[in-house]
Design an enzyme around this catalytic site. Structure first.
Site, PDB file in Angstrom:
ATOM      1  N   THR A 151      -4.761 -15.562-106.289  1.00 54.72           N
ATOM      2  CA  THR A 151      -5.945 -15.950-105.511  1.00 54.72           C
ATOM      3  C   THR A 151      -6.882 -14.786-105.234  1.00 54.72           C
ATOM      4  OG1 THR A 151      -4.660 -15.726-103.468  1.00 54.72           O
ATOM      5  CG2 THR A 151      -4.844 -17.929-104.413  1.00 54.72           C
TER       6      THR A 151
ATOM      7  N   LYS B  94       7.563 -13.400-107.451  1.00 51.91           N
ATOM      8  CA  LYS B  94       6.729 -13.380-108.666  1.00 51.91           C
ATOM      9  C   LYS B  94       7.412 -12.662-109.827  1.00 51.91           C
ATOM     10  CE  LYS B  94       2.311 -13.578-106.137  1.00 51.91           C
ATOM     11  NZ  LYS B  94       2.792 -13.445-104.750  1.00 51.91           N
TER      12      LYS B  94
ATOM     13  N   LYS C 138       7.251 -17.838 -95.544  1.00 50.49           N
ATOM     14  CA  LYS C 138       7.159 -17.191 -96.852  1.00 50.49           C
ATOM     15  C   LYS C 138       7.585 -15.751 -96.725  1.00 50.49           C
ATOM     16  CE  LYS C 138       4.160 -14.858 -99.010  1.00 50.49           C
ATOM     17  NZ  LYS C 138       3.049 -14.221 -99.758  1.00 50.49           N
TER      18      LYS C 138
ATOM     19  N   ASP D 276       8.801 -15.435-102.369  1.00 46.22           N
ATOM     20  CA  ASP D 276       7.683 -15.191-103.275  1.00 46.22           C
ATOM     21  C   ASP D 276       7.810 -13.809-103.919  1.00 46.22           C
ATOM     22  OD1 ASP D 276       5.268 -15.541-104.580  1.00 46.22           O
ATOM     23  OD2 ASP D 276       4.065 -14.897-102.864  1.00 46.22           O
TER      24      ASP D 276
ATOM     25  N   ASP E  39       9.437 -10.961-116.531  1.00 49.56           N
ATOM     26  CA  ASP E  39      10.141 -10.043-117.414  1.00 49.56           C
ATOM     27  C   ASP E  39      10.611 -10.837-118.625  1.00 49.56           C
ATOM     28  OD1 ASP E  39      11.711  -7.773-118.367  1.00 49.56           O
ATOM     29  OD2 ASP E  39      11.706  -7.069-116.286  1.00 49.56           O
TER      30      ASP E  39
ATOM     31  N   ARG F  89      -2.219 -13.903 -92.548  1.00 50.89           N
ATOM     32  CA  ARG F  89      -2.949 -13.099 -91.570  1.00 50.89           C
ATOM     33  C   ARG F  89      -3.693 -13.886 -90.499  1.00 50.89           C
ATOM     34  NH1 ARG F  89      -5.221  -9.153 -96.192  1.00 50.89           N
ATOM     35  NH2 ARG F  89      -4.765 -11.064 -97.367  1.00 50.89           N
TER      36      ARG F  89
END
Length: 234
Positions: free
Chosen positions: A120, A63, A34, A61, A66, A211
């Site tokens: 999340t 996001k 990702k 990713d 607009d 992480r």
């Protein structure tokens, strides 16, 4: 999928050399990578292309959110990269979702548009604060339905909504699921989490894990531990 492993490793770094080092180490024990906004803005296409050389599916990713015409143009510009998945915000509305989907179709890139539902890192109090006075599950389902009805190939949701969305939206709708935290890892800023095995059993198509792998003292050992839990290596 590479090795049929559902884990997409989120590269929580903004340095291309470090990202290349991580992917080189992990490539046999993850299903994809990702690339998020921080890395993409720091390294642009050159950084993306350095990671694409590994041949793993890429989840881009960004996001996007607009007006429909702007999102259409942005998606079309990104399709030369041919990511496996690209994110937009479902809250941009039906016309914006359709614009993104149409941009992909016109290029023939084969990218699946995934609509972000509720981040999340958010919970009910966060939704209340921005005027969305509904429970998180209801909002996620509403936005996921909007995405599917307007041509998106799937959505991004937390582990807690996977079972509901799988039941309501069927088996062909991709559920890309961040907020995955192994039992042995810290939850950090994620509010709605499950372990990799719990999310996979609930019906997640792909698991985004950053992480717990990238910040581990031994990233390869962490990735293999997750794969072992999921049953993809022995």
């Amino acid at each position: 999928m590479h090795n049929k492993n559902p884990v997409f490793c989120a590269l929580d770094v903004n340095d291309t050399a470090k990202a290349v080092e991580l992917v080189s180490c992990l490539k046999q024990d993850i299903g994809g990578i990702k690339i998020g906004l921080e890395f993409f803005l720091s390294n642009n296409r050159e950084g993306y292309e350095a990671l694409a050389k590994f041949g793993l599916p890429i989840f881009l990713d960004l996001k996007l959110h607009d007006i429909p015409n702007t999102v259409y143009g942005a998606v079309k510009a990104l399709m030369t990269l041919k990511p496996a998945f690209l994110t937009i915000h479902a809250s941009g509305g039906a016309d914006m979702i359709q614009a993104a989907v149409n941009a992909v179709k016109e290029t023939g890139a084969g990218t699946k548009i995934l609509a972000v539902t509720v981040l999340t890192s958010l919970e009910k109090a966060s939704l209340d604060a921005v005027g969305q006075g509904v429970d998180v599950g209801s909002q996620v389902l509403r936005l996921a339905r909007l995405a599917k009805d307007n041509g998106a190939g799937g959505c991004v949701c937390s582990p807690e909504e996977v079972q509901l969305l799988r039941k309501e939206l069927g088996n062909d709708f991709v559920l890309m699921v961040p907020g995955i935290r192994p039992a042995w890892a810290a939850s950090n800023d994620q509010k709605r989490t499950l372990t990799p095995l719990e999310a996979h059993k609930a019906g997640a198509s792909f698991l985004v894990i950053g992480r717990p792998i990238t910040k581990a003292s031994n990233p390869l050992e962490a990735a293999r531990k997750i794969s072992l839990e999921l049953g993809f290596i022995s």
